[in-house]
Write an enzyme that holds these catalytic residues in place. Sequence first.
Site, PDB file in Angstrom:
ATOM      1  N   HIS A  11      -5.335  31.419   3.090  1.00  0.00           N
ATOM      2  CA  HIS A  11      -5.393  30.787   4.401  1.00  0.00           C
ATOM      3  C   HIS A  11      -5.820  31.834   5.428  1.00  0.00           C
ATOM      4  O   HIS A  11      -5.957  33.020   5.113  1.00  0.00           O
ATOM      5  CB  HIS A  11      -4.015  30.226   4.789  1.00  0.00           C
ATOM      6  N   ASP A  41      -4.833  32.908   9.665  1.00  0.00           N
ATOM      7  CA  ASP A  41      -3.649  32.751  10.504  1.00  0.00           C
ATOM      8  C   ASP A  41      -3.898  32.029  11.824  1.00  0.00           C
ATOM      9  O   ASP A  41      -2.944  31.598  12.464  1.00  0.00           O
ATOM     10  CB  ASP A  41      -3.024  34.119  10.797  1.00  0.00           C
ATOM     11  N   HIS A  62      -6.552  35.263   3.413  1.00  0.00           N
ATOM     12  CA  HIS A  62      -5.619  36.078   2.630  1.00  0.00           C
ATOM     13  C   HIS A  62      -4.546  35.192   2.016  1.00  0.00           C
ATOM     14  O   HIS A  62      -4.361  34.039   2.407  1.00  0.00           O
ATOM     15  CB  HIS A  62      -4.967  37.156   3.504  1.00  0.00           C
ATOM     16  N   ARG A  92      10.650  39.649  -3.378  1.00  0.00           N
ATOM     17  CA  ARG A  92       9.759  40.326  -2.432  1.00  0.00           C
ATOM     18  C   ARG A  92      10.335  40.179  -1.036  1.00  0.00           C
ATOM     19  O   ARG A  92      10.657  39.080  -0.594  1.00  0.00           O
ATOM     20  CB  ARG A  92       8.369  39.693  -2.504  1.00  0.00           C
TER      21      ARG A  92
END
Length: 649
Positions: A521, A523, A593, A603
């Site tokens: 996508h 931002d 990204h 994570r």
Amino acid sequence: MDRTLFPVLVFLLSVSSAASLEPYDLLYDTAVQAFSTGDYENVVLYMEAALSSYAQVRSSKVRCRLRCQDQHPFDGTFSDLRFFDVVLQRAACMNACIDEKLGSQSVHKVSEDVVQDFHRRIPYNYLQLAYQKLQQPEKAAAAAHTYFQANPEHVEMGQDLEQYKDLQGVEENHFVDREARPHQFTFTKAVKFYDRGDYEGAAALFEDALVEYYKADVECRALCQGPQGFEGHDHLRYRYSLHELVSDHFTQVLHCEHECVRDLATRPGRLSPMENYLPLHYDYLQFAYFKVNRPEEALQCVLTYCLFHEEEEFMTENVEFYREIVGHEGKPREEAAWYLRRHRQELELLLTGSRIMGVDFTEGVSRMRIPSGTNGWMDYVPISEKKNASAVVSLQLREGGPLLYDGVKLVQNSLALNGTQRVLLDHVISEEECSNLRGLAHAVTMAGDGYRGRMSPHTPNEKFEGATVLKTLQYGYEGRVPMRSARLFYDTSERVRRIKLDKHRNISQQDHRNDLSHPIHADNCLLDPDANECWKEPPAYTYRDYSALLYLNGDFDGGEFIFTEMDAKTVTASVKPKCGRLVGFSSGGENPHGVKAVTSGQRCAVALWFTLDPLYRELERLQADEVIQALDTQSVWGQGLNINPKDEL
């Protein structure tokens, strides 16, 4: 009744029935009723018939209106009687033509709600479910893809498409847009040929796309010739004169035609048109023809482009460059000149100074721009004066300023990350600070926080947990976490617009996953890989200017951060998370990204978004600033802090 007439009556009825077309709203309603009862075979039967009827009604109206305009043109003598005579003759011609092709027009008067359903491609949503139930996955995939093109924010359909990709028997060529507009489809295909260096094939496709564009423009304007809606006008109550009624009608027709330029440049499901859409064809063509050593055609195309942008410096220089090669002035294309004479005002609203290719003559070497799929701008490409020389991109990096903190290390810049406005830094925070923030995350974060409570906003294989700065400060004040840790979180995220401390945890060991922890996508815009565009419009956060991720750990499997091309498939750079590592980038379509699947472990990262517009600074951030200021001045000790972590603009 005279029995001798009966066969004749039957014959007349059968002829009338054969000449009529079943109205698409009736077929649509029948299909919806069949869906409610689980009769999926009839859903397919009647919904496909409805789509066919809808297309036939549209094409018949176009053909009839164009034919009648040709048969009854407005000539140069515009007396009242002559004008109304032509209007009435056109109306009679169109009524007779449409009745002949479709049957009685009264049965084809469709409600606006049904029309909007077809514009939004709702029938394909029913079709994909019906084909799925009938075990026809290849047809279901095509229907789902067609619907999704016009409804890119439909989360469930996006998930269905991902499932279809994994089904046996479903291939990539099954994902077709059944409602693709020929001029846009051909243009997109031409850009793909161009991007991979097939300039001969690209030129042929761009020429086809121009033919389809002008054809679509004629059809769009023909469809404007029908009955018009007069919002806010009641012509029956207010006794308008005949001239006023005619004037109102043609004003609406002109408004409709005015919108054709915007409509032809707008992708399905998008609000904004592609900037500079029509001239862009000639821009691509002039460079493609240059690359295949056809300077005559290149000159013609660059002159045509200059009809739309008369004073663009780089194109003016291109004109002189090509004229020097061919040895004569050249002329622009007549079809574009004619089109521009008729529709200049409409086009000027969309021609906002684009800017694809130019030539800069420096030291005997010409420099041209080549198209970029991101935003229409070009990087400079030196081109040798030799006819068959290849181009090499010359990147003009503007990466700036010293690192503000001691110990922070620049690992990679934009060039090393194969993109623009990208940076990778290490040692932004220490191992101790990473450990401190990880402990804070375990204590503060809640499932789904930051994603409207959805525990798995991107993939069902992982669980998302998050917390905002203000919520963390509230926990610190209440003694539920150390205030020192809450303050560290605030300081780490200083000068950001919106910050979330997030954790992506895989639900179980999954070594063979092919999904992403966070899909590809951008931002601040809606990524459209098929169109090679990123649409800067809601629901995207269009005010975001820069983005960053600060990692707090690296002891997990998978979870690499990746940059891709606009196709959302070609990976251009990959970043392995570790404590203190920060990846920063501009938020637009130049930097698609995503995050690879976390196959085991957890994570943990701080996500940061920045805006240059103070109007979009969040209320939560302002409240957090006030809390910190109050703590710094020691004015709140012994008092209760009025913090509402749910307050947002």
